[in-house]
Each structure stands twice: as C-alpha cells, then as structure tokens.
Design an enzyme around this catalytic site. Structure first.
Site, PDB file in Angstrom:
ATOM      1  N   GLY A  39       5.991  -1.336  -2.928  1.00  0.00           N
ATOM      2  CA  GLY A  39       6.607  -2.539  -2.551  1.00  0.00           C
ATOM      3  C   GLY A  39       6.394  -2.945  -1.015  1.00  0.00           C
ATOM      4  CG  ASP A  62      13.413   7.285   0.949  1.00  0.00           C
ATOM      5  OD1 ASP A  62      14.049   7.390  -0.215  1.00  0.00           O
ATOM      6  OD2 ASP A  62      12.576   6.719   0.699  1.00  0.00           O
ATOM      7  N   GLY A  99       3.644  -2.010   0.720  1.00  0.00           N
ATOM      8  CA  GLY A  99       2.215  -2.234   1.041  1.00  0.00           C
ATOM      9  C   GLY A  99       1.481  -0.986   0.330  1.00  0.00           C
ATOM     10  N   GLY A 120      -2.424   4.786  -2.808  1.00  0.00           N
ATOM     11  CA  GLY A 120      -1.395   4.267  -3.418  1.00  0.00           C
ATOM     12  C   GLY A 120      -0.714   3.117  -2.897  1.00  0.00           C
TER      13      GLY A 120
END
Length: 782
Positions: free
Chosen positions: A23, A135, A25, A20
């Site tokens: 933004g 997060d 990396g 995957g």
C-alpha cells in the site's frame, strides 16, 4: 506511471526488477549508480507523494534504521526525493522473507530457535536506543542465502512509551494484527516488550504452523489478543516439548509487566525448552493483583495447575476503582470500516479490581474521558522521549574529557541531537611566551561518549559560546559561538557527521528555533532564516510596540511571527511566504496587550480571535474551529532553551485545559488544572505537553499531560524548576538553579532525585536535556 520499469533510471539507480509492492509503495532491485552492487530501492507510492502523514512515516523509517548498526538489521545506505517521490536505498538481501521461507520449507525447531534468537538480539539493540519496531512479523524478517535472519521495515517504529496509535491505513492487513500486542491494539503506551509479544507470536507460528489466535477478521483477531486464553503450542503440535508452553505463557502475557525482561531472554528460554534443558529464567510470571488467572486444564501446558494462563488486560496506565465497571479501551482496528464495530465490541470488556486503595480511586476518578476520535489519530512525537526514568542511575553513562592536557578556560554543553552532542571549549595555549586563545567545538557520540570531531571556531578572539539548536531534518546544528560581540551575535552551522562548519553568520537576534532544515533567528528588528548549509533563505524586517515582545520561537513550527507596527503576519519558515495576516490596530484586546494569540502545530497553527479559535494547515487554509476555548501558547519565561510545538493544540477555558483535533475541531478531552489560564505556558515533549502554571509566588506547578488522553502527572511546590522531559510516564525536572534532578511518577510523588556532581570551575554543572538524554557538566547521566 506509478510502477518503475526495468532499465528505467530513478535517482541515479537503474531499475532491474520489481521485488514487491504494498500500500505504501514498491521495492525494486536497483543497480547502484557508482558501485558494482545492487541495492533494494524502496519508493513511496506516487499517490501518497503529497500525503504528509505517509511522507513522515517513510522518512522516519530511514531516520530510525540509519541510527542502528546491527548484523541482523537491514542497513540503510541512502535516501532522497526524485521526481516528487521519496526513496530509501537498503542492502539488497538475496533470499526470501520468513513468511515465504516457511511456506516453501518449514524450519525445524532448532532453525526456528536460531532465527528467533537473531531477531531478538536485533530488537533488543533497537530497544536500547528507545525504539519499538511495532510491526514484527514473518513478512518483515528476511532470510539471506546463508540462513541469517535480518529485521526490516521500521516504517512505523516509534520511541519507547509512545502510544501504539492506529493500525488503520494503507498497507495494513489482517496479517499485521495477527502478531500485534494487546496494548498496541488498544492504543496504550508501548515499550520493547510489545515487540517481544509479536516475536513470540512469530515463534508460535513457526513451531506450530498457525498464529496463536485463529481469526477471519480484524475484529475477531483484536478480541482474541485482548481476551482469549493463551493457547498451548504443544497441543497444536504434540511433537513439541510441553515446557515450550511455559515460555509462551510468559512471552504472550496480556500484561507487558509479566513478560520476559528482554526479547533475548525470551529467545534463550525458548531455545532451552526446545533443547529439553532447564531455562535459566522463571517461566511463571507473578500474577498481577488486578488480573486474576483463568482456569486451564492441568497436565497439558508444562506448567503447574495453578500457573496463570490468561490475564484480563488491566489498565496499567492508571489505577482502577474498587467497584466493577465497564471501560472503553481505545481500540485500534486495521480497517476504518470496522473501527466502530471494534469499539462497540471492546466496550463490554470488564475490568475487575477489588484491591485498589483510596489513592487509586482518586486517580481513576480524576482521569478525563476521551473522545473515541482520539483513537483514529496518528500520534506525532515532536521530540524524542528520555530513556526510562523508573530507577535512579547509579553512575553516569559516560564522562567525556577533551583529548588533550591543556588548560581549559571554559567548557559547556551547547546542544545537539539524539546521536551527537556538542561541547564548546575555550582554552589558552602557552608557547614562546605568548598566549594563544583557542575556541573549539567538540562533537561527541551521544551513545559512547567518544569524540567524533574537534572543530576550531572560526573566531580568534575571546568568545562566549552559548548554545546549539539541532536541525530536525539532518544531523546538523546552528551554534551561537559568540554572544558577547557588540556588533551582534555570531553563529555557525555545523555538520555533525562530516565535522565541518559554515561561514560565520552575524545576526542581531539570539532567539533561534529550527524546523526541518531551516533555522529562524528572531530579534526586535526582524526574522532571518538560514539553511543547514549556513546560507540565508529569506529575511523580513519587523518593528514591535514597546508593550509587545517578539514571541518565543518553537522547534518544529511551520510558521514564524513577523510584526510591522500594527500588522502581524505568520510567515512560512521555509520561504517566508505569508500564511496569515491581521491588523491589530483595532483589536488590542485579543491577547490583553496587543499581541496575536496564536500557537504553532506540527502541520499548521491555531489563532484565537475573540471567542473562536481557528485551526489552519501549514499553507494557511482553515481546517476547523472551536468556540469558547483559547489556545494555550508557549511562554519562554519558564524555559532556558526553545521548546517544541505540541502534538495537538492545547486549549484553555477558565481553570480547565483540553486538546483539539485540528482537522475536525473536536474537543478530544478536557480536565481541570491549576489556576486561571492567563498564567499557563506550554511546550511539547514526545507526545506529551508540559504545562507550567505561573502565579504570584515563586513555586510553579509543572504538569505532564498526554496530548491524546489527558492523563499525566505533576510536580508541585517547586521553586525555580524547569521541565527536562518525560519517558512517556514520568516527569523529570531540574531545580535549585538547575543543579538538582527530580523525577515524579504518575501518582505525583517524587520517585528519586539526583544532585549535580562536582565539576571544575570552568564547567557548567547544570542538568540539561538534549536529544532525549540528560547531561550534567561533561557527563551523560541518563
């Protein structure tokens, strides 16, 4: 080319496939260079390789996860830099993230409860170490082939009580904001209950198929989290038991104080509600006095009609005045383009509180106004915060003793890191009518109090072990193991993981500070820099006038001062390169005694020249300036150990202090404080600065100030006090020859104190802060 190709070798790993990209990396399946397994290799994007902020975030992820060991947290195996790009090697989990899994096959309520329970246990494990993930969302929860949930992506994790900071930047999406807590979106201080809110949003989405608040833009999502009533899960999915709403009404409370105590407690209540059994904890939080409940139609929530369903978010950082007023929370958007719009929308939120007392009004009136630019800054912690200081500890976390019954001549805590501390032991062994002197460094696990390593000091004679200063980029420390030698001071560097020491280092200086993997030792004769491996990096001779002392070193400083006669240079800690030069021969008034008035920053330094203060990056390039304010520099006279740089430059004028954004020169806030500025000294703690105001008497006020907001607390009228640190809200100091611990709250009142426990004559009884924890003698007390 940025994306790595199958078959390509990177840092020894052979790339198998791209898993995957985002933004920051890419993540690849990669074959381990020596072991018969595949790892997940996370590689920082090539375009961000020179961006210090993203490099710090990327490196912080490896540091955070490496310190966690939990079956529901993806493990880190290694990290490094290859071809200019940072990388982290993780366990490769065969499966999908929860977002993809739920799209393919929505989990049953029972499966959802199990997943939430596993993630909750992982979050609480991180929370016990003072970490907030920040997060939590389905995309950061992996489900392996056996159905086990694993939490990943600690890239923006921070220590407890640090502010949420911005959600803007590379890789941030509306999906992130959909699960963020109100306090995080408003840049208020956060703790593990913020992660509980995000986990509750995740659970709500699993059970209903939608996030709690529908939104088609970041702005709408932020407003909904902050203002909208908590929705009913049972109304969106009628098959759910009505009692589920009671669980969500508490876990999604706008005020963190009204949520469950832990994420595990929330998960247990959710599991019980889904199973139709009575929860073992209360589902109705007490209504905050400044957060009136909004009405909700009875009979649809599983709660009594009087239960609160919405809280207008109070500013729980500080009391509010009686009269209604508009306030401007510092909103953190997800896209810079909408940041101004978000602030404009949030400014109209009312804050009603008709029950505060006079003390509350005074505190609110003294709070500084904050420039909105502060909300755009990534908050940089310079040291770990202490655990919560809300309650006086009833007993030590642990009490360590050497693993032998020999006579101990001396035992002292030398220093260490968040993970390990070092005790120095001097003992006499009697055998065959002979006395053998032994000096040992004991590396002790900071969490458990168990001995990791016992390392003989490579000096046979009587020595006086003094201190260890931790390298900030590795689990290593440089230790002063003999401070009595006539030939100079003797050091060794210690690998705290391997339990090994470097060859002996002899130096004329005893002032030591570390930055990254470099230590600088400062004396009147010059500066010598050593790496964590004990090898000399560089050195520079120095000579100071009789009226000028070498400046106190600070941990985290990218430069160090070297003076030769009238010429002052600031040199790179890493390689000794000159970043700033000034001839003081005709400028003796710059600091009142011929000293250069400067202070280091995490990524640069600031110099006051006349009426102008100029800010530079770590390479010596000017970034901005401000007039009529002087830098506030650290003074070693009020600290026993080297302090840290401050997150932002502190500036002073007359009897006021403020903070500046060094990138733009903007004064972010200012407030009056204490006495004339020439008596101030400052040192960084977390994202705060602790300021000591000296004067003609022996009682020095100590102020704790948030670098980004200017709010804080104070301890006044205390003789011979030293700051130990902060938990982000409260201030801990040691007094009475460092043998008493006192804690002060935001209202400047002492919350509690703790006297030093009795120790043997050979043990230092003083309270000392090391690696975000407090020790006394051989005990960890906080």
């Amino acid at each position: 080319m940025s994306t790595l190709q199958p078959g390509q070798v990177f840092a020894g790993y052979t790339i198998e496939a791209l898993l995957g990209a985002g933004g920051m990396g890419e993540v690849y399946i990669a074959r381990h260079p020596r072991l018969p397994r595949n790892d997940a290799l996370k590689v920082l994007a090539q375009g961000l390789a020179n961006d210090d902020a993203f490099r710090r975030r990327f490196e912080r992820e490896a540091d955070v996860v490496a310190g966690l060991s939990h079956p529901n947290i993806v493990k880190v195996h290694d990290r490094g830099e290859y071809d200019g790009r940072l990388w982290i090697a993780y366990d490769y989990i065969e499966g999908h993230d929860l977002a993809d899994t739920a799209r393919r096959t929505p989990p049953t309520p029972e499966q959802s409860a199990r997943i939430i329970s596993e993630v909750a246990d992982a979050l609480d494990a991180a929370g016990r170490r003072g970490l907030v993930h920040r997060d939590v969302k389905p995309a950061n929860i992996l489900i392996d082939a056996d159905g086990r949930a694993l939490l990943t992506d600690f890239g923006i994790a921070r220590t407890e009580n640090q502010a949420a900071t911005q959600l803007t930047g590379t890789g941030t999406t509306l999906g992130t904001v959909a699960y963020a807590s109100p306090e995080q979106l408003q840049a208020l201080p956060i703790d593990p209950r913020s992660d509980q809110y995000s986990l509750a949003c995740t659970a709500f989405a699993l059970l209903t198929g939608t996030t709690p608040y529908h939104a088609h833009s970041a702005t709408a999502a932020i407003l909904a989290h902050v203002r909208n009533p908590i929705p009913s899960a049972a109304a969106r999915r009628p098959a759910l038991p009505p009692t589920v709403d009671g669980v969500f009404y508490r876990a999604l409370a706008k005020n963190p104080a009204d949520r469950f105590t832990t994420s595990t407690e929330f998960a247990a209540a959710l599991r019980a509600a889904l199973a139709g059994t009575a929860p073992t904890v209360a589902l109705t939080p007490s209504v905050p006095r400044n957060a009136p409940a909004a009405p909700h139609p009875p009979g649809t929530t599983g709660l009594p009609p009087s239960a609160p369903t919405e809280y207008l978010l109070p500013d729980y950082r500080q009391p509010q005045p009686k009269t209604k007023r508009h306030r401007l929370p510092l909103i953190l958007g997800t896209l810079i383009a909408v940041a101004i719009l978000v602030v404009a929308l949030i400014v109209v939120l009312p804050s009603s509180n008709d029950n505060t007392d006079k003390t509350d009004k005074t505190a609110a009136a003294s709070a500084p106004s904050v420039n909105p630019e502060a909300a755009t800054l990534d908050q940089i912690p310079v040291s770990p915060n202490l655990p919560s200081l809300a309650n006086k500890p009833g007993s030590p976390v642990w009490d360590w003793k050497p693993d032998h019954d020999k006579w101990v001549d001396g035992l002292v805590l030398l220093g260490g890191t968040e993970k390990a501390v070092v005790f120095g032991e001097a003992r006499s062994d009697f055998a065959d009518n002979k006395i053998t002197r032994r000096n040992i460094l004991h590396v002790v696990d900071a969490d458990t109090g168990k001995t990791r390593h016992s390392i003989p000091v490579p000096i046979d004679d009587y020595v006086s072990m003094d201190s260890c200063q931790a390298f900030t980029a590795s689990e290593s420390a440089i230790c002063l193991v003999d401070s009595n030698s006539r030939e100079g001071y003797t050091y060794v560097t210690v690998d705290l993981l391997a339990g090994t020491v470097s060859p002996v280092i002899t130096s004329a200086g005893r002032q030591v500070a570390t930055t990254g993997d470099t230590a600088v030792i400062i004396s009147d004769d010059g500066v010598v820099a050593y790496g964590a491996d004990g090898r000399k990096r560089w050195e520079a001779a120095a000579s100071y006038p009789e009226t000028v002392d070498p400046p106190a070193p600070l941990h985290g400083s990218p430069v160090v001062e070297v003076r030769e006669g009238d010429v002052v240079t600031l040199r790179s800690v890493t390689d000794g390169a000159i970043r700033y030069r000034k001839d003081m021969a005709n400028d003796l008034a710059s600091a009142g005694n011929g000293s250069l008035l400067w202070t280091p920053l995490p990524d640069g330094f600031a110099v006051t020249d006349g009426t102008e203060t100029v800010f530079y990056d770590a390479n010596g390039r000017k970034t901005s300036s401000i007039r009529d304010w002087q830098v506030l520099r650290f003074d070693e006279r009020y600290q026993r150990r080297p302090g840290y740089v401050t997150s932002l430059p502190m500036v002073v004028r007359d009897d006021a202090i403020g903070a500046v954004n060094p990138a733009t020169g903007t004064l972010l806030w200012q407030r009056p404080i204490g006495r004339p500025h020439q008596n101030y000294s400052a040192g960084g703690f977390g994202t705060h600065v602790i300021i000591t105001v000296g004067g003609g008497d022996s009682a020095y006020p100590i102020y704790l100030v948030d670098c980004y907001r200017g709010t804080g607390t104070a301890a006044t009228g205390i003789d011979m006090a030293e700051a130990l640190g902060t938990d982000g809200t409260r201030l801990a100091i040691s007094t009475n020859s460092f043998e008493q611990l006192r804690v002060f709250g935001p209202d400047n009142k002492q919350l509690w104190d703790l006297a030093a426990a009795t120790t043997t004559a050979s043990t230092d009884a003083r309270f000392v802060a090391v690696g975000g924890k407090v020790y006394q003698g051989t005990r960890r007390v906080i």
